[in-house]
Design a protein around this motif. Structure first.
Motif, PDB file in Angstrom:
ATOM      1  N   HIS A 175    -100.323 -28.467  34.378  1.00 43.63           N
ATOM      2  CA  HIS A 175    -100.177 -29.844  34.840  1.00 43.63           C
ATOM      3  C   HIS A 175    -101.436 -30.657  34.528  1.00 43.63           C
ATOM      4  N   TRP A 176    -102.595 -30.013  34.645  1.00 44.79           N
ATOM      5  CA  TRP A 176    -103.830 -30.710  34.265  1.00 44.79           C
ATOM      6  C   TRP A 176    -103.822 -31.045  32.782  1.00 44.79           C
ATOM      7  N   LEU A 177    -103.278 -30.148  31.978  1.00 43.60           N
ATOM      8  CA  LEU A 177    -103.176 -30.435  30.546  1.00 43.60           C
ATOM      9  C   LEU A 177    -102.263 -31.635  30.295  1.00 43.60           C
ATOM     10  N   GLN A 178    -101.221 -31.764  31.111  1.00 40.38           N
ATOM     11  CA  GLN A 178    -100.335 -32.927  31.000  1.00 40.38           C
ATOM     12  C   GLN A 178    -101.066 -34.201  31.395  1.00 40.38           C
ATOM     13  N   VAL A 179    -101.913 -34.104  32.442  1.00 40.97           N
ATOM     14  CA  VAL A 179    -102.715 -35.266  32.863  1.00 40.97           C
ATOM     15  C   VAL A 179    -103.638 -35.697  31.730  1.00 40.97           C
ATOM     16  N   MET A 180    -104.269 -34.732  31.086  1.00 41.65           N
ATOM     17  CA  MET A 180    -105.147 -35.053  29.958  1.00 41.65           C
ATOM     18  C   MET A 180    -104.366 -35.739  28.848  1.00 41.65           C
ATOM     19  N   GLN A 181    -103.165 -35.236  28.604  1.00 40.26           N
ATOM     20  CA  GLN A 181    -102.360 -35.787  27.512  1.00 40.26           C
ATOM     21  C   GLN A 181    -101.978 -37.242  27.773  1.00 40.26           C
ATOM     22  N   VAL A 182    -101.493 -37.526  28.987  1.00 42.66           N
ATOM     23  CA  VAL A 182    -101.020 -38.888  29.268  1.00 42.66           C
ATOM     24  C   VAL A 182    -102.175 -39.876  29.393  1.00 42.66           C
ATOM     25  N   THR A 183    -103.346 -39.377  29.815  1.00 46.56           N
ATOM     26  CA  THR A 183    -104.501 -40.282  29.979  1.00 46.56           C
ATOM     27  C   THR A 183    -105.386 -40.323  28.741  1.00 46.56           C
ATOM     28  N   GLY A 184    -105.096 -39.451  27.775  1.00 46.85           N
ATOM     29  CA  GLY A 184    -105.922 -39.413  26.567  1.00 46.85           C
ATOM     30  C   GLY A 184    -107.333 -38.956  26.842  1.00 46.85           C
ATOM     31  N   SER A 185    -107.491 -38.080  27.829  1.00 48.70           N
ATOM     32  CA  SER A 185    -108.828 -37.614  28.216  1.00 48.70           C
ATOM     33  C   SER A 185    -108.933 -36.114  28.008  1.00 48.70           C
ATOM     34  N   SER A 186    -110.140 -35.598  28.253  1.00 49.62           N
ATOM     35  CA  SER A 186    -110.366 -34.171  28.137  1.00 49.62           C
ATOM     36  C   SER A 186    -111.486 -33.779  29.089  1.00 49.62           C
ATOM     37  N   LEU A 205    -106.600 -43.245  35.819  1.00 49.07           N
ATOM     38  CA  LEU A 205    -105.462 -42.721  36.572  1.00 49.07           C
ATOM     39  C   LEU A 205    -104.486 -43.827  36.951  1.00 49.07           C
ATOM     40  N   LEU A 206    -105.015 -44.948  37.415  1.00 52.60           N
ATOM     41  CA  LEU A 206    -104.145 -46.043  37.852  1.00 52.60           C
ATOM     42  C   LEU A 206    -103.337 -46.615  36.693  1.00 52.60           C
ATOM     43  N   GLY A 207    -103.906 -46.587  35.512  1.00 51.85           N
ATOM     44  CA  GLY A 207    -103.194 -47.090  34.342  1.00 51.85           C
ATOM     45  C   GLY A 207    -102.025 -46.202  33.939  1.00 51.85           C
ATOM     46  N   HIS A 208    -101.998 -44.991  34.498  1.00 53.11           N
ATOM     47  CA  HIS A 208    -100.919 -44.035  34.193  1.00 53.11           C
ATOM     48  C   HIS A 208    -100.327 -43.509  35.499  1.00 53.11           C
ATOM     49  N   ARG A 209    -100.225 -44.412  36.473  1.00 56.39           N
ATOM     50  CA  ARG A 209     -99.777 -43.998  37.796  1.00 56.39           C
ATOM     51  C   ARG A 209     -98.391 -43.343  37.754  1.00 56.39           C
ATOM     52  N   GLU A 210     -97.444 -43.956  37.068  1.00 61.25           N
ATOM     53  CA  GLU A 210     -96.083 -43.411  37.059  1.00 61.25           C
ATOM     54  C   GLU A 210     -96.043 -42.023  36.434  1.00 61.25           C
ATOM     55  N   GLU A 211     -96.784 -41.840  35.351  1.00 64.20           N
ATOM     56  CA  GLU A 211     -96.812 -40.529  34.700  1.00 64.20           C
ATOM     57  C   GLU A 211     -97.461 -39.474  35.605  1.00 64.20           C
ATOM     58  N   ILE A 212     -98.547 -39.858  36.293  1.00 63.59           N
ATOM     59  CA  ILE A 212     -99.228 -38.923  37.189  1.00 63.59           C
ATOM     60  C   ILE A 212     -98.319 -38.553  38.354  1.00 63.59           C
ATOM     61  N   GLU A 213     -97.637 -39.533  38.920  1.00 62.64           N
ATOM     62  CA  GLU A 213     -96.720 -39.259  40.029  1.00 62.64           C
ATOM     63  C   GLU A 213     -95.579 -38.349  39.587  1.00 62.64           C
ATOM     64  N   GLU A 214     -95.083 -38.555  38.367  1.00 60.86           N
ATOM     65  CA  GLU A 214     -94.010 -37.699  37.852  1.00 60.86           C
ATOM     66  C   GLU A 214     -94.509 -36.275  37.638  1.00 60.86           C
ATOM     67  N   ILE A 215     -95.730 -36.114  37.161  1.00 63.13           N
ATOM     68  CA  ILE A 215     -96.313 -34.778  36.992  1.00 63.13           C
ATOM     69  C   ILE A 215     -96.403 -34.077  38.339  1.00 63.13           C
ATOM     70  N   SER A 216     -96.808 -34.809  39.365  1.00 59.82           N
ATOM     71  CA  SER A 216     -96.925 -34.230  40.711  1.00 59.82           C
ATOM     72  C   SER A 216     -95.556 -33.849  41.261  1.00 59.82           C
ATOM     73  N   ARG A 217     -94.555 -34.695  41.030  1.00 56.05           N
ATOM     74  CA  ARG A 217     -93.198 -34.379  41.495  1.00 56.05           C
ATOM     75  C   ARG A 217     -92.669 -33.124  40.804  1.00 56.05           C
ATOM     76  N   CYS A 218     -92.869 -33.050  39.510  1.00 55.20           N
ATOM     77  CA  CYS A 218     -92.409 -31.883  38.753  1.00 55.20           C
ATOM     78  C   CYS A 218     -93.103 -30.614  39.245  1.00 55.20           C
ATOM     79  N   ALA A 219     -94.396 -30.726  39.528  1.00 56.62           N
ATOM     80  CA  ALA A 219     -95.145 -29.561  40.014  1.00 56.62           C
ATOM     81  C   ALA A 219     -94.573 -29.063  41.333  1.00 56.62           C
TER      82      ALA A 219
END
Length: 203
Positions: free
Chosen positions: A27-38, A56-70
């Motif tokens: 899931h952290w790897l997914q966070v890195m992917q959606v935020t373009g960070s490492s 994080l706020l710029g990708h709030r929906e993606e982060i929330e979806e990652i948390s829901r999936c987890a």
């Protein structure tokens, strides 16, 4: 100051969701992917500041979806672990037969196990249709196949055992058994299995 407070008020729910025990490395790897960070995930290196430095706020929906999936994946994993534990501890019961010892599988307890198998297979089939099964799909599919095989073996075992106990009285009389085998023994998978069993347990 007001803007900074608002930022933290908005970002804290995301940080709390990412701090959940449901979040794994994938899931952290997914966070890195959606935020373009490492950033490094080692416990001695990974710090809160690394998350505050990414958008994080710029990708709030993606982060929330990652948390829901987890969270959903965790629910499925709990069910899978319960199934795994339950079927790793099942024990078959055996009954004595004449003076040969406990060689017959207990029919009542085995039929109960078959009922439990049906329930477990239904649960696994439902799990495998879930959109959140991805990381667990191979493991769940393997368990589904194992339980299917166990069910088929137990059903065949009971069928062969029933036939063997029925025919055992005939086989116990050598002359009758020979005539019966030569002229009337039905040739199918179950009867062949009974005959093979009989040969291993001669009267």
């Amino acid at each position: 100051m007001k803007a900074a407070i608002k930022y933290y008020l908005d970002v804290f729910p995301l940080l709390i969701s990412l701090a959940s025990k449901n979040i794994r490395n994938r899931h952290w790897l997914q966070v890195m992917q959606v935020t373009g960070s490492s950033f490094q995930l080692e416990a001695t290196i990974f710090k809160l500041c690394h998350l505050l430095d990414i958008d994080l706020l710029g990708h709030r929906e993606e982060i929330e979806e990652i948390s829901r999936c987890a969270a959903k994946e965790q629910e499925l994993e709990v069910k899978l672990r319960i199934t795994e534990e339950e079927w790793s501890e099942q024990v078959l019961g055996f009954d004595p037969f004449k003076k040969r010892g406990s060689i017959l599988i207990n029919k009542e307890s085995t039929e109960h196990i078959l009922e439990l198998l049906d329930d477990a297979q239904s649960l696994l089939a439902t799990m495998l249709t879930s959109r959140y099964i991805g990381p667990l799909q191979e493991e769940a599919a393997n368990w589904a196949e194992k339980l299917k095989t166990v069910g088929e073996i137990l059903e065949l075992w009971l069928d062969v055992q029933d036939m063997w106990t029925y025919l055992e009285a005939i086989f116990s009389i050598p002359s009758s058994a020979k005539v019966f085998i030569k002229f009337t023994f039905p040739r199918n998978d179950y009867s062949q299995g009974a005959w093979e069993w009989f040969k291993c347990h001669p009267p």
